[in-house]
Structures are given as structure tokens and as C-alpha cells.
Design an enzyme around this catalytic site. Structure first.
Site, mmCIF file in Angstrom:
data_model
loop_
_atom_site.group_PDB
_atom_site.id
_atom_site.type_symbol
_atom_site.label_atom_id
_atom_site.label_comp_id
_atom_site.label_asym_id
_atom_site.label_seq_id
_atom_site.Cartn_x
_atom_site.Cartn_y
_atom_site.Cartn_z
ATOM 1 N N TYR A 62 -9.488 1.744 5.219
ATOM 2 C CA TYR A 62 -8.934 2.910 4.914
ATOM 3 C C TYR A 62 -9.915 4.051 4.426
ATOM 4 O O TYR A 62 -11.028 3.911 4.323
ATOM 5 C CB TYR A 62 -7.645 2.663 3.973
ATOM 6 C CG TYR A 62 -6.752 1.803 4.854
ATOM 7 C CD1 TYR A 62 -6.070 2.336 6.095
ATOM 8 C CD2 TYR A 62 -6.458 0.634 4.603
ATOM 9 C CE1 TYR A 62 -5.118 1.470 6.699
ATOM 10 C CE2 TYR A 62 -5.482 -0.318 5.154
ATOM 11 C CZ TYR A 62 -5.021 0.217 6.392
ATOM 12 O OH TYR A 62 -4.089 -0.489 7.115
ATOM 13 N N GLN A 96 -0.538 -0.275 -5.500
ATOM 14 C CA GLN A 96 -1.493 -0.356 -4.662
ATOM 15 C C GLN A 96 -1.407 1.312 -4.180
ATOM 16 O O GLN A 96 -0.619 1.540 -3.180
ATOM 17 C CB GLN A 96 -1.474 -1.275 -3.605
ATOM 18 C CG GLN A 96 -3.200 -0.929 -2.991
ATOM 19 C CD GLN A 96 -3.398 -1.983 -1.856
ATOM 20 O OE1 GLN A 96 -2.686 -2.030 -0.809
ATOM 21 N NE2 GLN A 96 -4.282 -2.467 -1.723
ATOM 22 N N ALA A 154 0.781 -1.112 0.013
ATOM 23 C CA ALA A 154 0.049 0.082 0.056
ATOM 24 C C ALA A 154 0.900 1.241 0.049
ATOM 25 O O ALA A 154 1.656 1.308 0.824
ATOM 26 C CB ALA A 154 -0.698 0.002 1.261
HETATM 27 C C1 LIG Z 1 2.230 -8.099 6.402
HETATM 28 C C2 LIG Z 1 0.912 -7.746 5.780
HETATM 29 C C3 LIG Z 1 0.647 -6.772 5.329
HETATM 30 C C4 LIG Z 1 -0.276 -6.595 4.482
HETATM 31 N N1 LIG Z 1 -0.558 -5.265 3.992
HETATM 32 C C5 LIG Z 1 -1.743 -4.876 3.029
HETATM 33 C C6 LIG Z 1 -1.573 -3.834 2.195
HETATM 34 O O1 LIG Z 1 -0.578 -2.999 2.124
HETATM 35 N N2 LIG Z 1 -2.603 -3.862 1.361
HETATM 36 C C7 LIG Z 1 -3.787 -4.449 1.387
HETATM 37 O O2 LIG Z 1 -4.713 -4.269 0.847
HETATM 38 N N3 LIG Z 1 -3.595 -5.823 2.183
HETATM 39 C C8 LIG Z 1 -2.753 -5.874 2.916
HETATM 40 N N4 LIG Z 1 -2.696 -7.072 3.643
HETATM 41 C C9 LIG Z 1 -3.728 -8.110 3.458
HETATM 42 C C10 LIG Z 1 -3.153 -9.066 2.182
HETATM 43 O O3 LIG Z 1 -3.249 -8.571 1.264
HETATM 44 C C11 LIG Z 1 -4.103 -10.302 2.249
HETATM 45 O O4 LIG Z 1 -5.493 -9.697 1.890
HETATM 46 C C12 LIG Z 1 -4.277 -10.992 3.533
HETATM 47 O O5 LIG Z 1 -3.087 -11.306 3.920
HETATM 48 C C13 LIG Z 1 -5.085 -12.377 3.209
HETATM 49 O O6 LIG Z 1 -4.473 -13.307 2.585
HETATM 50 P P1 LIG Z 1 -3.492 -14.220 3.020
HETATM 51 O O7 LIG Z 1 -4.504 -15.496 3.818
HETATM 52 O O8 LIG Z 1 -3.270 -15.210 1.498
HETATM 53 O O9 LIG Z 1 -2.413 -14.027 3.530
HETATM 54 C C14 LIG Z 1 -1.399 -7.390 4.719
HETATM 55 C C15 LIG Z 1 -1.426 -8.568 4.819
HETATM 56 C C16 LIG Z 1 -0.091 -8.863 5.569
HETATM 57 C C17 LIG Z 1 0.117 -10.284 6.314
#
Ligand SMILES: Cc1cc2nc3c(=O)[nH]c(=O)nc-3n(C[C@H](O)[C@H](O)[C@H](O)COP(=O)(O)O)c2cc1C
Length: 370
Positions: free
Chosen positions: A184, A99, A57
Site C-alpha cells: 500500500y 490500523q 485496515a
Molecule cells: C482475510 C484477510 C484479510 C487481511 N487484511 C489485512 C489488513 O487489513 N491489513 C494487514 O496488514 N494485513 C491483512 N492481512 C494479512 C494478515 O494480517 C496476516 O499478515 C496474514 O494473514 C498472515 O498471517 P496468518 O498466517 O496468521 O494468517 C489479511 C489477511 C487475511 C487472511
């Protein structure tokens, strides 16, 4: 597994597979919220399997930053930092979308140069920001009651997104994704739990969605068709978010998105709240619900395994699947999923901030390069 590793066209781009790097805030920029060598290495590793990557992001203004050392896209230095990341990613044959982000009330004065966080209404989130204390350590900080934006200021933020979109284009990104998820600023406008305005940006769903669609129009005017995308978390509660009728709110958005030639709509499944699992509810809005209304390309995200990713594509509820946590600890995740190789577990303690540990030191599986 067949469908996950079949080709697909996203916007103008032919992708060799459908495993996407989810946007991940890792808080590893250099001075001035500028991507540096560490980020070049991190993205290069994850580009090695081709496909589509979505960036951390990235804030369009200092007031958009919720977490210390998150990247920005409002200065020339930031643009040049990103260009180095993009060139490295392209040299590996992958594509990368930026993003674009504004944290709204999730921002903290400790990260915004003292500016007070802003939101549609002066209502507080009970999450925490990450800031640096006097000793230089990263610590969690309580959020503050934001200041409600006046109408002119909302238009100025739309212009910040337009400027960010121009810088992103100059840097050489393949496209941009608006961060409409996870509590957000876009979501703060969209949901009626956080938007109590009585001007043209509040009240009816049409008004609450105005900031999102005005911004989409501004960014599409810079990028043209097929290069702009949107991420939504229709059942996310992260950021102390709530809506009295999520199906109506997100159904309206999904329907209107049909008028835009987006690259894709990115939907987070209800089982994930920010970065942790949550119990699902009857009222949840899923990518299945969104894909029934939205007719373009859909990326689903949130708690997927190789098998469930294959299944959702087979069921026709998504076209691609984004992986977050597993892509952190498996830089060659697409290779591993394709070959059914074991996955390295992730370490939460190194998710946010720090050095290369837990960032660029997860080794690729030796079998995948054989
Ligand atoms: C360390 C971390 C940082 C994240 N930062 C963002 C972000 O910057 N923007 C966003 O839309 N989602 C962010 N997320 C959410 C992830 O994009 C994703 O939706 C979430 O981890 C669920 O997917 P997963 O089960 O494959 O981990 C973040 C998740 C994690 C673990």
C-alpha cells in the site's frame, strides 16, 4: 507453552498474553464505510480472551480504499461506529489498535467515488481490487495506472493521517498502527521498484522514507509516546512490489524507528505474501533481522502455529505474535492455544464481504469455556 501466555507491557498497557489478532480486512461495514452491529459482534468475540486486537485496515480518505465495504476513519459517523466496537472490546478487557491505511495505487475508481487512484509514480500494480458491480455483487477488478502525486498532495495525505489519528483518539482506540505493509501507499514510497520520483520524496532511501516518517511524526504528535505502531512486510511482494536492496531499505527504517517511542513494530515474515504462503529467498528480511536493529517491542506475523510462536519468543526475535487466518475461524484462539485444543479450519470463500457466515458464526470451543 509458557512465554506466549506470560504477561507483557505494550506501550502503557499490561497484556495478560502475547497472542495478537492480526489486522484483517473483512469488508463488512455498513453504508458510508461505517462499522455496524456485525463488526461489534465480530470484535467482541475475539476480545473474549483479552490481549491486543488490531483492527481491519481503515482508510484515512475515500482514495485510500482498495476493497468495497472496508472501514474508514475520515467521517464522524465512522468514528462513532468504531466507538461502539471499542466500547464492546474494552468491556471484555482487551485492547484495540486501529490500523490506519492508504491504498495508493491499490485503490480502484469503483471504490473512491470516481477519484483516480494516486501513487508516488504512475506505475501499475497487477493485483486486483474488490468492487461492487451494477447488480450489487462483489467482483474482482483490474487495477489502473495511478496518477503520480505532486509534492503538495503528499503533504495533504500526511494531514489526512493526522485527522484520522485525531478521530481514532476521539473514538477511544488504545493506539494506532500505520499500515506500512503489503504494497500500500507507505510501501509504494519506500521501495525503489514503485518510487521513481525526483523530488524530496524519491531517490535516496532517506527521501523514499520521508512520507512514512512525516506521517509518523504527525500521528505521534496526536497520540504521544507508546501509542503509535508500524506494520512492515520487508519481504512481501504483494502489490507487484520490489526493491533493489531490501536489507538496506528496511535496515534504515528499523534504525530510525529507534528514535521513536513506538508501542511496537509489527513485522510480517517472508513466508507470507499478503494472505498466501510464498517460497522464501536468500535476500529475505525477517523479524529476526529487524529485531537485531530495532530495540523496541516486536510483533511477528505470518504463518505461525502455537509452537512456532512460542519458539520465536524463546529465541528473542519477537515479543508477541499476531495470528490472522486462524483467528478468523477460532474466535477464542488464545484459549485454544493455551489449552492445546483443536483448531477449526478457516473457509477462504467467506474471508471478504458477505454477512455473518464465516464472520461471527465460528463457535468457540465448548471446552474452552468449561
Ligand atoms: C482475510 C484477510 C484479510 C487481511 N487484511 C489485512 C489488513 O487489513 N491489513 C494487514 O496488514 N494485513 C491483512 N492481512 C494479512 C494478515 O494480517 C496476516 O499478515 C496474514 O494473514 C498472515 O498471517 P496468518 O498466517 O496468521 O494468517 C489479511 C489477511 C487475511 C487472511
Amino acid at each position: 507453552m509458557n512465554r506466549l501466555f506470560s504477561g507483557i507491557k505494550v506501550g502503557p498497557f499490561e497484556l495478560a498474553h502475547r497472542v495478537v489478532l492480526a489486522p484483517l480486512t473483512r469488508m463488512r461495514t455498513e453504508e458510508g464505510n461505517v462499522p455496524g452491529d456485525l463488526m461489534v459482534d465480530y470484535y467482541t468475540q475475539r476480545a473474549s480472551s483479552g490481549g491486543l486486537l488490531i483492527s481491519d485496515a481503515t482508510a484515512v480518505s475515500p482514495l485510500g480504499i482498495a476493497y468495497v465495504d472496508a472501514p474508514g476513519i475520515y467521517t464522524e459517523e465512522q468514528m462513532r461506529g468504531w466507538k461502539r466496537v471499542i466500547d464492546a472490546v474494552h468491556s471484555k478487557g482487551a485492547r484495540i489498535f486501529l490500523q490506519m491505511w492508504h491504498a495508493g495505487r491499490q485503490a480502484h475508481p469503483g471504490n473512491t467515488g470516481g477519484h483516480w487512484p494516486v501513487a508516488p509514480s504512475a506505475l501499475r500494480s497487477f493485483e486486483h481490487a474488490a468492487i461492487r458491480d451494477e447488480k450489487g455483487d462483489i467482483v474482482e477488478a483490474q487495477l489502473v495506472v495511478p496518477r503520480a502525486l505532486d509534492t503538495e498532495e503528499i503533504r495533504a495525505i500526511v494531514e489526512q493521517f493526522r485527522h484520522g489519528a485525531e478521530l481514532a483518539k476521539q473514538a477511544g482506540f488504545d493506539g494506532v498502527e500505520l499500515h506500512g505493509a503489503n504494497g500500500y501507499l507507505f510501501e509504494q514510497f519506500l521501495l525503489d521498484g514503485t518510487n521513481k520520483r525526483n523530488d524530496e520524496y524519491g531517490g535516496t532511501v532517506t527521501n523514499r522514507a520521508r512520507f512514512l516518517f512525516d506521517t509518523l511524526d504527525a500521528v505521534v504528535s496526536v497520540w504521544g509516546p507508546g501509542r503509535v505502531a508500524l506494520r512492515l512486510s520487508p519481504s512481501g511482494t504483494y502489490g507487484t512490489m520490489s526493491d533493489s536492496d531490501p536489507h538496506a531499505t528496511f535496515g534504515y527504517v528499523a534504525q530510525r524507528l529507534n528514535d521513536y517511542a513506538l508501542a511496537y513494530l509489527h513485522v510480517i515474515e517472508p513466508r507470507i505474501r499478503g494472505i498466501v504462503e510464498q517460497a522464501t529467498r536468500e535476500t529475505d528480511v525477517t523479524s529476526k533481522d529487524m529485531s537485531r536493529i530495532y530495540r523496541g517491542t516486536v510483533i511477528a506475523a505470518g504463518g505461525f502455529t502455537g509452537e512456532s510462536a512460542e519458539q520465536i519468543i524463546a529465541d528473542g526475535h519477537a515479543d508477541l505474535v499476531a495470528f490472522g487466518r486462524m483467528f478468523i475461524s477460532n474466535p477464542d484462539l488464545p484459549h485454544r492455544l493455551r489449552k492445546g485444543l483443536p483448531l477449526t479450519p478457516y473457509d477462504r470463500s467467506t474471508f471478504y464481504g458477505g454477512d455473518r457466515r464465516g464472520y461471527t458464526d465460528y463457535a468457540p470451543n465448548p471446552l474452552t469455556t468449561a
